[in-house]
Design a protein around this motif. Structure first.
Motif, mmCIF file in Angstrom:
data_model
loop_
_atom_site.group_PDB
_atom_site.id
_atom_site.type_symbol
_atom_site.label_atom_id
_atom_site.label_comp_id
_atom_site.label_asym_id
_atom_site.label_seq_id
_atom_site.Cartn_x
_atom_site.Cartn_y
_atom_site.Cartn_z
ATOM 1 N N MET A 166 9.964 -3.516 -1.300
ATOM 2 C CA MET A 166 9.086 -4.624 -1.702
ATOM 3 C C MET A 166 9.867 -5.671 -2.489
ATOM 4 N N LYS A 167 10.702 -5.216 -3.411
ATOM 5 C CA LYS A 167 11.482 -6.158 -4.224
ATOM 6 C C LYS A 167 12.462 -6.952 -3.359
ATOM 7 N N PHE A 168 13.023 -6.309 -2.338
ATOM 8 C CA PHE A 168 13.921 -7.033 -1.435
ATOM 9 C C PHE A 168 13.175 -8.177 -0.747
ATOM 10 N N LEU A 169 11.991 -7.910 -0.271
ATOM 11 C CA LEU A 169 11.199 -8.933 0.419
ATOM 12 C C LEU A 169 10.871 -10.092 -0.516
ATOM 13 N N ILE A 170 10.537 -9.766 -1.746
ATOM 14 C CA ILE A 170 10.191 -10.813 -2.716
ATOM 15 C C ILE A 170 11.416 -11.667 -3.048
ATOM 16 N N TYR B 8 0.821 -1.216 0.000
ATOM 17 C CA TYR B 8 0.000 0.000 0.000
ATOM 18 C C TYR B 8 0.850 1.259 0.000
ATOM 19 N N THR B 9 2.168 1.094 -0.078
ATOM 20 C CA THR B 9 3.082 2.234 -0.092
ATOM 21 C C THR B 9 3.744 2.354 -1.469
ATOM 22 N N ASP B 10 4.681 3.288 -1.579
ATOM 23 C CA ASP B 10 5.457 3.431 -2.822
ATOM 24 C C ASP B 10 6.888 2.914 -2.650
ATOM 25 N N LYS B 11 7.114 2.100 -1.624
ATOM 26 C CA LYS B 11 8.458 1.615 -1.304
ATOM 27 C C LYS B 11 8.808 0.405 -2.184
ATOM 28 N N GLU C 207 -1.094 4.767 -15.618
ATOM 29 C CA GLU C 207 0.086 5.277 -14.926
ATOM 30 C C GLU C 207 -0.294 5.987 -13.623
ATOM 31 N N ARG C 208 -1.489 6.561 -13.581
ATOM 32 C CA ARG C 208 -1.911 7.269 -12.380
ATOM 33 C C ARG C 208 -2.085 6.312 -11.205
ATOM 34 N N LEU C 209 -2.469 5.085 -11.473
ATOM 35 C CA LEU C 209 -2.726 4.103 -10.421
ATOM 36 C C LEU C 209 -1.482 3.825 -9.617
ATOM 37 N N LYS C 210 -0.339 3.798 -10.282
ATOM 38 C CA LYS C 210 0.885 3.361 -9.628
ATOM 39 C C LYS C 210 1.267 4.258 -8.471
ATOM 40 N N THR C 211 0.892 5.527 -8.526
ATOM 41 C CA THR C 211 1.256 6.447 -7.469
ATOM 42 C C THR C 211 0.225 6.478 -6.343
ATOM 43 N N ARG C 212 -0.906 5.796 -6.534
ATOM 44 C CA ARG C 212 -1.969 5.868 -5.529
ATOM 45 C C ARG C 212 -2.241 4.518 -4.877
ATOM 46 N N PHE C 213 -2.222 3.464 -5.639
ATOM 47 C CA PHE C 213 -2.632 2.156 -5.113
ATOM 48 C C PHE C 213 -1.481 1.469 -4.390
ATOM 49 N N ALA D 159 3.452 -5.365 -6.407
ATOM 50 C CA ALA D 159 4.769 -4.753 -6.214
ATOM 51 C C ALA D 159 5.439 -4.456 -7.546
ATOM 52 N N TYR D 160 5.386 -5.405 -8.490
ATOM 53 C CA TYR D 160 6.059 -5.195 -9.770
ATOM 54 C C TYR D 160 5.289 -4.242 -10.677
ATOM 55 N N LEU D 161 3.983 -4.138 -10.486
ATOM 56 C CA LEU D 161 3.225 -3.105 -11.195
ATOM 57 C C LEU D 161 3.717 -1.725 -10.774
ATOM 58 N N LYS D 162 3.885 -1.560 -9.459
ATOM 59 C CA LYS D 162 4.347 -0.262 -8.957
ATOM 60 C C LYS D 162 5.784 0.030 -9.376
ATOM 61 N N SER D 163 6.549 -1.030 -9.614
ATOM 62 C CA SER D 163 7.930 -0.864 -10.077
ATOM 63 C C SER D 163 8.004 -0.688 -11.591
ATOM 64 N N GLU D 164 6.850 -0.783 -12.257
ATOM 65 C CA GLU D 164 6.746 -0.692 -13.708
ATOM 66 C C GLU D 164 7.509 -1.808 -14.408
ATOM 67 N N ASP D 165 7.666 -2.926 -13.715
ATOM 68 C CA ASP D 165 8.271 -4.113 -14.323
ATOM 69 C C ASP D 165 7.114 -5.003 -14.784
ATOM 70 N N TYR D 166 6.588 -4.701 -15.963
ATOM 71 C CA TYR D 166 5.360 -5.351 -16.423
ATOM 72 C C TYR D 166 5.556 -6.822 -16.763
ATOM 73 N N ASN D 167 6.750 -7.190 -17.154
ATOM 74 C CA ASN D 167 6.994 -8.610 -17.464
ATOM 75 C C ASN D 167 6.878 -9.470 -16.211
ATOM 76 N N LYS D 168 7.535 -9.033 -15.134
ATOM 77 C CA LYS D 168 7.432 -9.798 -13.885
ATOM 78 C C LYS D 168 6.016 -9.726 -13.316
ATOM 79 N N CYS D 169 5.406 -8.583 -13.468
ATOM 80 C CA CYS D 169 4.023 -8.448 -13.011
ATOM 81 C C CYS D 169 3.133 -9.464 -13.718
#
Length: 400
Positions: A276-280, A269-272, A394-400, A313-323
């Protein structure tokens, strides 16, 4: 709790009378009981029994030696064993259990059946916990092993308040307040969020706290500091979390979901994104289980939840392939009872925001339905903003 203790004492009086073969109504009967107790090698003054059976004034508090001796006279190891047997039998009657030899597995299944009834019946949801939560086994299987996240925004939250009337260990407090905090967060009750955050902050992470409630303490506090834009406190706590993660690593290897899993539940729920990637990437895998009564479908449920959280997490990182890779692994039908709506909302938001998605109208309808059913207004605001912005992903990534 007091009423439960009185009930158990009354049951012990009945059991002793049955063993003696007569109701204990006089001083002479207490003399007879003292003689019988003497035969098992214990000497207790008959006056003690007169107080126990209410023939003379008593405070209602009895020495554990007296209680243990009377329980042993009735064929039990001690008073604790007698109490456990009584509550198990009463729980059997309440839930309608059978004579299965695998009692822990049986209680798990019965709890799932009860959860199903509560979901289907609003009247049961509002009343059943008053009868049920006085039983230790119900608190263990019905509450601790079956927390229904789908109902976190409903009167079901009262179950966790009542649970804390009976359970006051640090582990129980972190379990209950963690659930209540997330329910308040998703229903946007800021006043309660502050209350539960403070309760969690004030609860010590003592050595006996199990991995999941221990991780939840960090997860809630990290989310709260992020919401408050308190970067200094977030960074300090994150370092403490990394140290605790090492401490809990061995226990994580026995758990159906890991320390990292619980932290990720809150950080999505954050922008961190780096955190998030470290945890994964450093998630502790389960190597074996120390709780054999947990069925395979619960493990499958957690795998679905993990894949959904990784997709977020990967959506927010804009890594669409992993997402997309994680989305492809998701089977919503494998989500457990009480978890389906909570995690389906996350899944559909990722699908909704994914580039070039051509099913947004259908997904929008599904999300609206799920939000209405759960009362998670946090998501309603996000969905409304997306609709007003012509569904720009793109707007979702900064809010969700």
């Amino acid at each position: 709790m007091v009423n439960t203790e009185k009930r158990i004492i009354n049951e012990l009086r009945t059991a002793v009378s049955n063993k003696l073969g007569k109701d204990i109504l006089s001083s002479a009967h207490c003399d007879d009981l003292a003689n019988e107790i003497n035969k098992i090698g214990v000497i207790i003054n008959p006056q003690t029994f007169r107080r126990f059976f209410g023939l003379i004034k008593n405070s209602g508090k009895f020495h554990i030696h007296t209680l243990d001796t009377l329980a042993q006279y009735c064929g039990f190891i001690d008073f604790k064993n007698f109490s456990k047997s009584l509550t198990e039998n009463e729980l059997d009657l309440f839930l309608g259990t059978d004579d299965s030899s695998d009692q822990e597995f049986n209680y798990w299944q019965l709890s799932e059946n009860l959860c199903r009834k509560i979901i289907d019946s609003p009247s049961a949801l509002a009343s059943v916990h008053h009868q049920l939560l006085k039983y230790p086994l119900a608190r263990k299987f019905f509450m601790e092993h079956h927390p229904m996240r789908d109902l976190a925004g409903t009167v079901y939250a009262q179950y966790f308040q009542d649970y804390l009337k009976y359970e006051q260990s640090n582990e129980a407090r972190l379990f209950a307040y963690g659930f209540l905090y997330m329910g308040s967060f998703l229903t946007e009750n800021r006043e309660f969020m502050e209350i539960y955050f403070q309760k969690i902050k004030d609860t010590e992470l003592s050595p006996e706290v199990y991995v999941l409630p221990g991780a939840r303490k960090f997860g809630v506090m990290l989310l709260h500091f992020w919401l408050k834009k308190d970067d200094q406190s977030f960074d300090k706590l994150y370092k403490e979390m990394l140290e605790a993660r090492i401490t809990y690593k061995e226990i994580s290897e026995k758990s159906v979901c890991s320390f990292e899993y619980v932290i990720l539940e809150h950080l999505i729920y954050t922008d961190k994104t780096d955190e998030m990637k470290f945890l994964i990437e450093n998630n502790t895998q389960q190597l074996y289980s120390d709780r054999e009564f947990v069925p395979q479908d619960r493990k499958e449920n957690h795998e679905v939840c993990w894949n959904i959280m990784c997709a977020v997490a990967y959506l927010k990182s804009e890594d669409y392939n992993k997402c997309q890779d994680y989305l492809d692994k998701v089977r919503l039908e494998s989500l457990s009872l009480g978890w389906k709506k909570y995690y389906s909302i996350l899944y559909h938001f990722v699908k909704f925001a994914f580039p070039d998605n051509k099913e947004r109208i259908k997904i929008n309808t599904k999300l609206t339905q799920l939000i209405d059913e759960t009362y998670f207004t946090y998501y309603a605001k996000i969905l409304h903003q997306l609709q007003n912005e012509n569904l720009e992903s793109e707007r979702l990534k900064t809010r969700f």
